[in-house]
Enzyme design. Structure first.
Site, PDB file in Angstrom:
ATOM      1  N   HIS A  23      48.437  37.201  35.053  1.00 38.34           N
ATOM      2  CA  HIS A  23      46.968  37.086  35.113  1.00 38.34           C
ATOM      3  C   HIS A  23      46.507  37.041  36.569  1.00 38.34           C
ATOM      4  CE1 HIS A  23      43.167  35.250  33.111  1.00 38.34           C
ATOM      5  NE2 HIS A  23      42.856  35.899  34.198  1.00 38.34           N
ATOM      6  N   ARG A  67      40.968  42.951  42.318  1.00 36.25           N
ATOM      7  CA  ARG A  67      39.686  43.506  42.818  1.00 36.25           C
ATOM      8  C   ARG A  67      39.793  44.982  43.228  1.00 36.25           C
ATOM      9  NH1 ARG A  67      37.598  39.120  40.553  1.00 36.25           N
ATOM     10  NH2 ARG A  67      37.780  37.215  41.749  1.00 36.25           N
ATOM     11  N   ASN A 123      38.342  43.362  35.025  1.00 30.17           N
ATOM     12  CA  ASN A 123      36.935  43.061  35.362  1.00 30.17           C
ATOM     13  C   ASN A 123      36.630  43.425  36.814  1.00 30.17           C
ATOM     14  OD1 ASN A 123      38.493  40.930  36.382  1.00 30.17           O
ATOM     15  ND2 ASN A 123      36.779  39.492  36.311  1.00 30.17           N
ATOM     16  N   GLU A 143      41.561  40.768  30.040  1.00 29.11           N
ATOM     17  CA  GLU A 143      41.134  39.533  29.446  1.00 29.11           C
ATOM     18  C   GLU A 143      39.776  39.756  28.786  1.00 29.11           C
ATOM     19  OE1 GLU A 143      40.341  37.178  33.113  1.00 29.11           O
ATOM     20  OE2 GLU A 143      39.638  35.556  31.850  1.00 29.11           O
ATOM     21  N   HIS A 182      44.426  30.883  30.557  1.00 30.17           N
ATOM     22  CA  HIS A 182      44.057  29.663  31.295  1.00 30.17           C
ATOM     23  C   HIS A 182      43.476  28.526  30.448  1.00 30.17           C
ATOM     24  CE1 HIS A 182      40.328  31.842  30.986  1.00 30.17           C
ATOM     25  NE2 HIS A 182      40.538  32.591  32.041  1.00 30.17           N
ATOM     26  N   ASP A 196      45.841  33.203  37.339  1.00 27.88           N
ATOM     27  CA  ASP A 196      44.420  33.600  37.299  1.00 27.88           C
ATOM     28  C   ASP A 196      43.917  33.776  38.736  1.00 27.88           C
ATOM     29  OD1 ASP A 196      41.854  34.239  36.554  1.00 27.88           O
ATOM     30  OD2 ASP A 196      41.262  32.197  36.037  1.00 27.88           O
ATOM     31  N   HIS A 215      38.022  35.136  46.110  1.00 22.42           N
ATOM     32  CA  HIS A 215      36.660  35.303  46.628  1.00 22.42           C
ATOM     33  C   HIS A 215      36.691  34.808  48.062  1.00 22.42           C
ATOM     34  CE1 HIS A 215      34.949  35.986  42.622  1.00 22.42           C
ATOM     35  NE2 HIS A 215      35.668  34.954  42.198  1.00 22.42           N
TER      36      HIS A 215
HETATM   37  C1  NCD Z   1      37.398  35.248  37.356  1.00 20.94           C
HETATM   38  C2  NCD Z   1      37.191  36.255  38.468  1.00 20.94           C
HETATM   39  O1  NCD Z   1      36.688  35.887  39.533  1.00 20.94           O
HETATM   40  O2  NCD Z   1      37.524  37.426  38.252  1.00 20.94           O
HETATM   41  N1  NCD Z   1      37.028  33.929  37.810  1.00 20.94           N
HETATM   42  C3  NCD Z   1      37.446  32.751  37.317  1.00 20.94           C
HETATM   43  O3  NCD Z   1      36.854  31.731  37.664  1.00 20.94           O
HETATM   44  N2  NCD Z   1      38.483  32.662  36.490  1.00 20.94           N
HETATM   45  C4  NCD Z   1      36.574  35.723  36.209  1.00 20.94           C
HETATM   46  C5  NCD Z   1      36.420  34.737  35.096  1.00 20.94           C
HETATM   47  O4  NCD Z   1      37.416  34.521  34.366  1.00 20.94           O
HETATM   48  O5  NCD Z   1      35.324  34.242  34.922  1.00 20.94           O
END
Ligand code: NCD
Length: 405
Positions: free
Chosen positions: A53, A57, A87, A145, A209, A271, A275
């Site tokens: 997971h 980006r 995503n 996901e 998660h 996960d 950012h």
């Molecule tokens: C994920 C992301 O930034 O792609 N962020 C997160 O907090 N897990 C997307 C998501 O699952 O909301």
């Protein structure tokens, strides 16, 4: 190549030799009569990890992470294979974008790479068709996901149920019920518990998660699979800056309860949701974590909070089995020679400046961790003492039926 040392084999630490030919383990024995043995006397040889997971980006969000930077970060953390999530901007919800992404990965990934296919209200009716077009070329590890709450990729329970009934493939679900999320930033425990309860009423899923002990227990008693993350096991609400993540960090009591029940989870994944600090200041949810998952969890093994066997099952064996990654399920004859070699006495403090994600920060600043000294992928030494010995594009597209280029 013959590697000798202490390694994790058949649920125990075994001292002996691993014989590797063409990137595959061909024999494991006590001793070998040869001068060409590579010796690792001080360390522990573990199978390299799988992180099922991650959000790498790229595309229009290259400033946050790219497949290249994300996979480099993974390699430094002892991970040999990842499952990237769809995503992205634009999202991976059709065969054209999927193939474009795979081609990009083939040129730029440092470690082995695979990619999930996204599900939205827009592509749900055509999902079988899209899947079969992609699978003429590459195997899709899972649909997901799947978001039950999302600004642009939200799927209803009805759509998820229809797709569950139609296809046989693994479906990974981000289970937070949209109707129980009053606003984006307020996500109560109930949102997860209710979403999991509703989903397991109509099918078997892989739940991403899981953050609440209640949902973990429900999944454990069902035929579905539960994934947990290091952040929900190690961090609790109200203690760190930039703590926003979906699902959110929970109370200290819930965190401790989740960690106590680690063995009820099937998989641990990061996960990895990178950012920049600027985006975090604006409220972007998610933490980088692909480089720190194995080092943090191994430190918990050292502290005897979890067992080595429980960790290796959840970071290597189960992900390989559940997602169908043949050859990746650990140190065993017939599997790829994917090793992460650790010196358990070399405990270091995590520092953002030492990490390789473009995010440039970590929620685990100052945490103790054990990073790998050496990483082998398919029998090739890919990392040693922090030095990367392979180039971008070294990684394979996992389970690709035909080369893309
Ligand atoms: C994920 C992301 O930034 O792609 N962020 C997160 O907090 N897990 C997307 C998501 O699952 O909301």
């Amino acid at each position: 190549m013959i590697i000798s040392g202490k390694f994790f084999y058949k649920n125990n630490i075994f001292e002996g030799c691993i014989v590797v030919e063409d990137g595959v383990i061909v024999d494991i024995r006590k001793s070998v009569d040869s001068n060409e043995v590579v010796n690792f006397p001080r360390g522990l040889i573990l199978p390299a990890g799988i992180d099922v997971h991650v959000h790498f980006r790229d595309f229009e969000e290259r400033y946050k992470e790219t497949i290249e930077s994300g996979s480099l970060s993974a390699l430094h953390g002892g991970i040999c294979l990842i499952v990237d999530q769809p995503n992205t901007k634009p999202p991976i919800v059709d065969d054209k974008t999927y193939i474009e992404r795979i081609k990009k990965a083939e040129k730029t990934t440092f470690i082995d790479y695979s990619l999930n296919l996204g599900l939205t209200e827009g592509n749900a009716r055509k999902i079988s068709e899209i899947l079969s077009r992609i699978e003429e070329i590459a195997n899709v590890p899972a649909i997901g996901e799947v978001f039950l709450q999302h600004r642009t990729m939200q799927v209803s329970y009805e759509t998820l149920k229809a797709v569950r009934n139609e296809i046989d493939k693994l479906i990974t679900v981000h289970a937070e019920d949209a109707s129980l999320i009053p606003e984006e930033s307020v996500r109560p425990k109930e949102a997860e518990i209710v979403a999991v309860r509703r989903c397991i009423e109509f099918g078997d899923f892989y739940f991403c998660h899981i953050s609440t002990p209640e949902a973990l227990e429900m999944i454990h008693r069902s035929k579905s699979f539960a994934e947990v993350t290091p952040h929900h096991l190690l961090l609790s609400a109200g203690k760190i800056e930039f703590e926003r993540v979906n699902p959110p960090l929970r109370s200290e009591n819930d965190r401790i309860e989740l960690l106590k029940n680690f063995s009820k989870a099937d998989v641990i994944a990061s996960d990895h949701a990178p950012h920049t600090i600027e985006d975090k200041r604006e409220g972007a949810p998610g933490f980088p974590g692909v480089e720190t998952i194995y080092p943090l969890m191994l430190n918990l093994v050292r502290k005897r909070v979890i067992s080595l066997r429980d960790l290796v099952e959840r970071i290597v064996v189960n992900p390989a089995k559940i997602f169908g990654f043949k050859g990746y399920s650990g140190i065993e004859i017939g599997n790829y020679a994917n090793f992460a070699m650790f010196d358990l006495s070399d405990v270091r403090k995590i520092k953002a400046e030492d990490l390789h994600s473009k995010a440039g920060w970590t929620p685990y600043e100052g945490f103790d961790a054990i990073f790998p000294k050496t990483v082998f992928i398919r029998g090739i030494k890919a990392l040693e003492d922090g030095e990367v010995l392979v180039d971008r594009g070294f990684g394979h597209i996992c389970m690709t039926k035909t080369r893309m280029t």
